[in-house]
Structure formats: structure tokens, C-alpha cells
Design a protein around this motif. Structure first.
Motif, PDB file in Angstrom:
ATOM      1  N   LEU A   1       3.260  -7.396  -7.257  1.00 18.57           N
ATOM      2  CA  LEU A   1       4.656  -7.432  -7.724  1.00 18.57           C
ATOM      3  C   LEU A   1       4.822  -7.130  -9.208  1.00 18.57           C
ATOM      4  CD1 LEU A   1       6.085 -10.539  -5.818  1.00 18.57           C
ATOM      5  CD2 LEU A   1       6.553  -8.131  -5.354  1.00 18.57           C
TER       6      LEU A   1
ATOM      7  N   GLN B   1       8.691  -0.158   4.558  1.00 17.45           N
ATOM      8  CA  GLN B   1       7.813   0.562   5.500  1.00 17.45           C
ATOM      9  C   GLN B   1       7.227  -0.364   6.548  1.00 17.45           C
ATOM     10  OE1 GLN B   1       4.810   2.860   3.383  1.00 17.45           O
ATOM     11  NE2 GLN B   1       6.146   3.039   1.609  1.00 17.45           N
ATOM     12  N   GLY B   2       7.744  -1.576   6.628  1.00 16.78           N
ATOM     13  CA  GLY B   2       7.255  -2.489   7.664  1.00 16.78           C
ATOM     14  C   GLY B   2       6.069  -3.342   7.260  1.00 16.78           C
ATOM     15  N   LEU B   3       5.677  -3.321   5.976  1.00 11.28           N
ATOM     16  CA  LEU B   3       4.491  -4.105   5.584  1.00 11.28           C
ATOM     17  C   LEU B   3       4.764  -5.608   5.616  1.00 11.28           C
ATOM     18  CD1 LEU B   3       2.754  -2.056   2.736  1.00 11.28           C
ATOM     19  CD2 LEU B   3       2.479  -1.929   5.212  1.00 11.28           C
ATOM     20  N   ALA B   4       5.993  -6.025   5.248  1.00 11.91           N
ATOM     21  CA  ALA B   4       6.300  -7.460   5.345  1.00 11.91           C
ATOM     22  C   ALA B   4       6.232  -7.891   6.805  1.00 11.91           C
ATOM     23  CB  ALA B   4       7.675  -7.767   4.748  1.00 11.91           C
TER      24      ALA B   4
ATOM     25  N   ARG C   1      15.530 -10.646  11.499  1.00 11.82           N
ATOM     26  CA  ARG C   1      14.983  -9.456  12.169  1.00 11.82           C
ATOM     27  C   ARG C   1      13.534  -9.713  12.605  1.00 11.82           C
ATOM     28  NH1 ARG C   1      16.582  -4.865  14.585  1.00 11.82           N
ATOM     29  NH2 ARG C   1      14.980  -3.296  14.341  1.00 11.82           N
TER      30      ARG C   1
ATOM     31  N   ALA D   1       5.292 -11.019  -0.178  1.00 13.23           N
ATOM     32  CA  ALA D   1       5.470 -10.015  -1.225  1.00 13.23           C
ATOM     33  C   ALA D   1       4.929  -8.672  -0.764  1.00 13.23           C
ATOM     34  CB  ALA D   1       4.727 -10.447  -2.492  1.00 13.23           C
ATOM     35  N   VAL D   2       5.662  -7.619  -1.089  1.00 16.05           N
ATOM     36  CA  VAL D   2       5.218  -6.244  -0.841  1.00 16.05           C
ATOM     37  C   VAL D   2       5.444  -5.467  -2.135  1.00 16.05           C
ATOM     38  CG1 VAL D   2       5.691  -4.133   0.476  1.00 16.05           C
ATOM     39  CG2 VAL D   2       5.699  -6.352   1.643  1.00 16.05           C
TER      40      VAL D   2
ATOM     41  N   ARG E   1      15.797 -16.284  -0.599  1.00 19.46           N
ATOM     42  CA  ARG E   1      17.089 -15.990  -1.218  1.00 19.46           C
ATOM     43  C   ARG E   1      18.068 -15.556  -0.122  1.00 19.46           C
ATOM     44  NH1 ARG E   1      16.580 -11.444  -3.785  1.00 19.46           N
ATOM     45  NH2 ARG E   1      14.380 -11.117  -3.304  1.00 19.46           N
TER      46      ARG E   1
ATOM     47  N   PRO F   1      18.905 -11.939   6.621  1.00 19.76           N
ATOM     48  CA  PRO F   1      18.903 -10.971   7.734  1.00 19.76           C
ATOM     49  C   PRO F   1      17.522 -10.366   7.993  1.00 19.76           C
ATOM     50  CG  PRO F   1      20.721 -10.538   6.212  1.00 19.76           C
ATOM     51  CD  PRO F   1      19.839 -11.557   5.556  1.00 19.76           C
ATOM     52  N   LEU F   2      16.741 -10.157   6.922  1.00 18.12           N
ATOM     53  CA  LEU F   2      15.390  -9.609   7.094  1.00 18.12           C
ATOM     54  C   LEU F   2      14.539 -10.563   7.927  1.00 18.12           C
ATOM     55  CD1 LEU F   2      13.189  -7.923   4.377  1.00 18.12           C
ATOM     56  CD2 LEU F   2      12.255  -9.730   5.790  1.00 18.12           C
TER      57      LEU F   2
ATOM     58  N   PHE G   1      11.602 -20.843   2.777  1.00 18.17           N
ATOM     59  CA  PHE G   1      12.829 -20.779   1.978  1.00 18.17           C
ATOM     60  C   PHE G   1      12.938 -19.366   1.431  1.00 18.17           C
ATOM     61  CE2 PHE G   1      11.077 -25.118   1.388  1.00 18.17           C
ATOM     62  CZ  PHE G   1      12.060 -25.801   2.087  1.00 18.17           C
TER      63      PHE G   1
ATOM     64  N   MET H   1       5.978   0.238  -1.993  1.00 17.77           N
ATOM     65  CA  MET H   1       5.581   0.253  -0.575  1.00 17.77           C
ATOM     66  C   MET H   1       6.596  -0.491   0.300  1.00 17.77           C
ATOM     67  SD  MET H   1       2.464   1.713  -0.569  1.00 17.77           S
ATOM     68  CE  MET H   1       1.642   1.171   0.916  1.00 17.77           C
ATOM     69  N   GLN H   2       7.711  -0.899  -0.290  1.00 17.22           N
ATOM     70  CA  GLN H   2       8.691  -1.676   0.483  1.00 17.22           C
ATOM     71  C   GLN H   2       9.445  -0.766   1.458  1.00 17.22           C
ATOM     72  OE1 GLN H   2      11.020  -3.855  -2.435  1.00 17.22           O
ATOM     73  NE2 GLN H   2       9.254  -5.066  -3.069  1.00 17.22           N
TER      74      GLN H   2
HETATM   75  C1  LIG Z   1      11.234  -9.101   0.808  1.00 10.07           C
HETATM   76  C2  LIG Z   1      10.061  -8.145   0.942  1.00 10.07           C
HETATM   77  C3  LIG Z   1       8.773  -8.928   1.159  1.00 10.07           C
HETATM   78  C4  LIG Z   1      10.319  -7.217   2.157  1.00 10.07           C
HETATM   79  O1  LIG Z   1       9.183  -6.357   2.338  1.00 10.07           O
HETATM   80  P1  LIG Z   1       9.292  -4.976   3.135  1.00 10.07           P
HETATM   81  O2  LIG Z   1       7.900  -4.482   3.361  1.00 10.07           O
HETATM   82  O3  LIG Z   1      10.235  -4.065   2.430  1.00 10.07           O
HETATM   83  O4  LIG Z   1       9.930  -5.409   4.526  1.00 10.07           O
HETATM   84  P2  LIG Z   1       9.763  -4.640   5.906  1.00 10.07           P
HETATM   85  O5  LIG Z   1       9.852  -3.146   5.637  1.00 10.07           O
HETATM   86  O6  LIG Z   1       8.563  -5.121   6.630  1.00 10.07           O
HETATM   87  O7  LIG Z   1      11.063  -5.102   6.668  1.00 10.07           O
HETATM   88  C5  LIG Z   1      10.999  -6.153   7.611  1.00 10.07           C
HETATM   89  C6  LIG Z   1      12.119  -5.960   8.627  1.00 10.07           C
HETATM   90  O8  LIG Z   1      13.357  -6.371   8.039  1.00 10.07           O
HETATM   91  C7  LIG Z   1      14.303  -5.330   8.170  1.00 10.07           C
HETATM   92  N1  LIG Z   1      15.197  -5.427   7.026  1.00 10.07           N
HETATM   93  C8  LIG Z   1      14.925  -5.142   5.741  1.00 10.07           C
HETATM   94  N2  LIG Z   1      16.009  -5.396   4.986  1.00 10.07           N
HETATM   95  C9  LIG Z   1      16.959  -5.854   5.844  1.00 10.07           C
HETATM   96  C10 LIG Z   1      18.284  -6.289   5.662  1.00 10.07           C
HETATM   97  N3  LIG Z   1      18.886  -6.311   4.461  1.00 10.07           N
HETATM   98  N4  LIG Z   1      18.991  -6.687   6.759  1.00 10.07           N
HETATM   99  C11 LIG Z   1      18.400  -6.691   7.980  1.00 10.07           C
HETATM  100  N5  LIG Z   1      17.126  -6.284   8.194  1.00 10.07           N
HETATM  101  C12 LIG Z   1      16.433  -5.883   7.135  1.00 10.07           C
HETATM  102  C13 LIG Z   1      13.489  -4.071   8.221  1.00 10.07           C
HETATM  103  O9  LIG Z   1      14.184  -3.015   8.839  1.00 10.07           O
HETATM  104  C14 LIG Z   1      12.309  -4.526   9.064  1.00 10.07           C
HETATM  105  O10 LIG Z   1      12.662  -4.594  10.418  1.00 10.07           O
HETATM  106  P3  LIG Z   1      11.995  -3.593  11.501  1.00 10.07           P
HETATM  107  O11 LIG Z   1      10.489  -3.788  11.310  1.00 10.07           O
HETATM  108  O12 LIG Z   1      12.471  -4.107  12.794  1.00 10.07           O
HETATM  109  O13 LIG Z   1      12.476  -2.240  11.125  1.00 10.07           O
HETATM  110  C15 LIG Z   1       9.932  -7.240  -0.329  1.00 10.07           C
HETATM  111  O14 LIG Z   1      11.188  -6.643  -0.591  1.00 10.07           O
HETATM  112  C16 LIG Z   1       9.484  -7.995  -1.575  1.00 10.07           C
HETATM  113  O15 LIG Z   1       8.282  -8.173  -1.793  1.00 10.07           O
HETATM  114  N6  LIG Z   1      10.437  -8.440  -2.436  1.00 10.07           N
HETATM  115  C17 LIG Z   1      10.092  -9.122  -3.687  1.00 10.07           C
HETATM  116  C18 LIG Z   1       9.486 -10.501  -3.456  1.00 10.07           C
HETATM  117  C19 LIG Z   1      10.366 -11.379  -2.587  1.00 10.07           C
HETATM  118  O16 LIG Z   1      11.552 -11.540  -2.808  1.00 10.07           O
HETATM  119  N7  LIG Z   1       9.752 -11.970  -1.547  1.00 10.07           N
HETATM  120  C20 LIG Z   1      10.436 -12.809  -0.576  1.00 10.07           C
HETATM  121  C21 LIG Z   1      10.053 -14.222  -0.718  1.00 10.07           C
HETATM  122  S1  LIG Z   1      10.898 -15.222   0.516  1.00 10.07           S
END
Ligand SMILES: CC(C)(COP(=O)(O)OP(=O)(O)OC[C@H]1O[C@@H](n2cnc3c(N)ncnc32)[C@H](O)[C@@H]1OP(=O)(O)O)[C@@H](O)C(=O)NCCC(=O)NCCS
Length: 178
Positions: free
Chosen positions: A27, A93-96, A129, A85-86, A120, A125-126, A118, A90-91
Motif C-alpha cells: 500500500l 482485478q479480483g485479488l481481494a 459481493r 489490502a491490494v 469503511r 457493497p464490496l 470492520f 493491481m486493484q
Molecule cells: C478494498 C480493496 C482491498 C479491494 O481490492 P480489489 O482487489 O480492488 O477488489 P476486487 O477486485 O477483488 O473486488 C472484489 C469484488 O468486489 C466488487 N466490487 C468492487 N467495488 C465494488 C463496489 N463499490 N460495489 C460493489 N462491488 C464492488 C468487485 O467487482 C469484485 O466482485 P467480483 O469478483 O464478483 O467481480 C483495495 O481497494 C484496497 O486495498 N484498498 C486500500 C486498503 C483498504 O481500504 N482495505 C480495506 C480494509 S477493510
């Protein structure tokens, strides 16, 4: 074939440790990589770590630990999930999804019936999903010097066993949040 290799999902690895430097590799070294500094909360480090490497660099992480809680007055445990965290490049792309799913597979072997995290508000919604459900309840967590606070961030839960149902009643973590 190289084409097959490049289209295969990246492997999720169990990491023997996860340091501040590892988090910064994903990050960067900003002041507030998770966007939660405004809560002023103190957080627990996680104990079990899962990650994805890309071209030798750590690009994704999820951490887990067992936490004592009380739900509706009954003491039990949950698997706390945190540090998801991703790497910014690379965000999306499904890595989370990959790293959280692999961590939850392991969480199913840890004993508790549910995992809890917990996040934000924009991330609700993520996680929905990914199969998590918002917990429509205040959650009390501990802070240093035994202070109790109501968690200001949304709480999400997901079952770790078939048929597990989140019990009714107030929720209290007997620890710092993770
Ligand atoms: C939050 C975070 C981890 C997401 O990582 P990412 O790799 O971009 O997430 P993914 O691409 O795996 O998305 C996961 C799923 O959520 C969906 N999604 C993403 N944003 C969305 C949104 N706003 N609403 C609904 N779905 C959403 C994606 O389409 C995916 O679903 P799918 O696999 O069915 O297509 C990344 O943005 C990050 O590291 N942020 C900074 C650190 C942070 O805030 N971490 C969270 C701590 S709780």
C-alpha cells in the motif's frame, strides 16, 4: 502453454509473517493506508497471514485472528479479518476476492462459527459481493487502558459453517478491534 499460465488465477500463499514493510510493499508508506485514521482507534495486529505475490512483489494481503466476543450475553469466539489490502496498481482485478476467499477457507478450520470485519462505509457493497452481511447492531470494542467504545465503522459478518446463524443480542469484543 504460456497462455494458460498467464490466465491462471494467481496463487494465494500462507505468509510466515507480515511486517510493516510488507504492508508498505502493498500500500505504500502513506499516513493512513486504510482510510480509518479519523476514527482514532488502536487496532490489533493479525496472527495468520495470506498474500499474493506478483513478479516477486507482495501485492495483496488478508490477516486473521481468533477473538473472544460476547453475543447476546453468551461468550464465544469469532475469526477477525483485517488488513485486507491490494496494491493500488493491481486493484479491480479480483485479488481481494482471491485473498479473502483463501483466508476464509482457512478460517473454517479455526473453530469459530463466524468471521467478522470492520470496514469503511464505501466498502460495504464490496464485502457484500464477497458474501458478507452488514451487522445492523452496535459493536462495543476495547481500547487501551480498558476503555470501551462503540465501533464507528460498519461491521460485517459471514458464516464459517453451513447453517450457522448470527445470534441475536448485543455484541462486545473482548479485545481491541482488528
Ligand atoms: C478494498 C480493496 C482491498 C479491494 O481490492 P480489489 O482487489 O480492488 O477488489 P476486487 O477486485 O477483488 O473486488 C472484489 C469484488 O468486489 C466488487 N466490487 C468492487 N467495488 C465494488 C463496489 N463499490 N460495489 C460493489 N462491488 C464492488 C468487485 O467487482 C469484485 O466482485 P467480483 O469478483 O464478483 O467481480 C483495495 O481497494 C484496497 O486495498 N484498498 C486500500 C486498503 C483498504 O481500504 N482495505 C480495506 C480494509 S477493510
Amino acid at each position: 502453454m504460456p497462455e494458460n499460465r498467464s490466465s491462471a488465477a494467481p496463487a494465494v500463499l500462507r505468509l510466515p509473517q507480515y511486517t510493516k514493510a510488507d504492508q508498505e510493499e502493498i500500500l505504500g508508506n502513506g499516513d493512513d493506508p486504510f482510510g480509518v485514521a479519523s476514527t482514532g482507534l488502536t487496532w490489533l495486529p493479525k496472527e495468520e497471514h495470506f498474500g499474493i505475490r506478483h513478479e516477486g512483489r507482495l501485492v495483496a494481503h488478508t490477516g486473521l485472528l481468533r477473538l473472544p466476543v460476547s453475543i447476546g450475553g453468551t461468550k464465544t469466539e469469532v475469526v477477525g479479518v483485517g488488513g485486507v489490502a491490494v496494491a493500488p496498481g493491481m486493484q479491480g482485478q479480483g485479488l481481494a476476492r482471491l485473498v479473502v476467499t483463501a483466508a476464509l477457507e482457512h478460517a473454517r478450520t479455526m473453530g469459530p462459527q463466524h468471521a467478522l470485519l470492520f470496514c469503511r462505509p464505501p466498502l460495504v457493497p464490496l464485502y457484500q459481493r464477497l458474501g458478507w452481511h452488514p451487522l445492523d447492531k452496535d459493536v462495543i470494542v476495547e481500547q487501551p487502558a480498558g476503555r470501551l467504545v462503540t465501533m464507528p465503522l460498519p461491521t460485517m459478518v459471514t458464516p464459517l459453517r453451513n447453517g450457522a446463524r448470527w445470534p441475536s443480542g448485543p455484541v462486545r469484543l473482548f479485545s481491541l478491534p482488528m
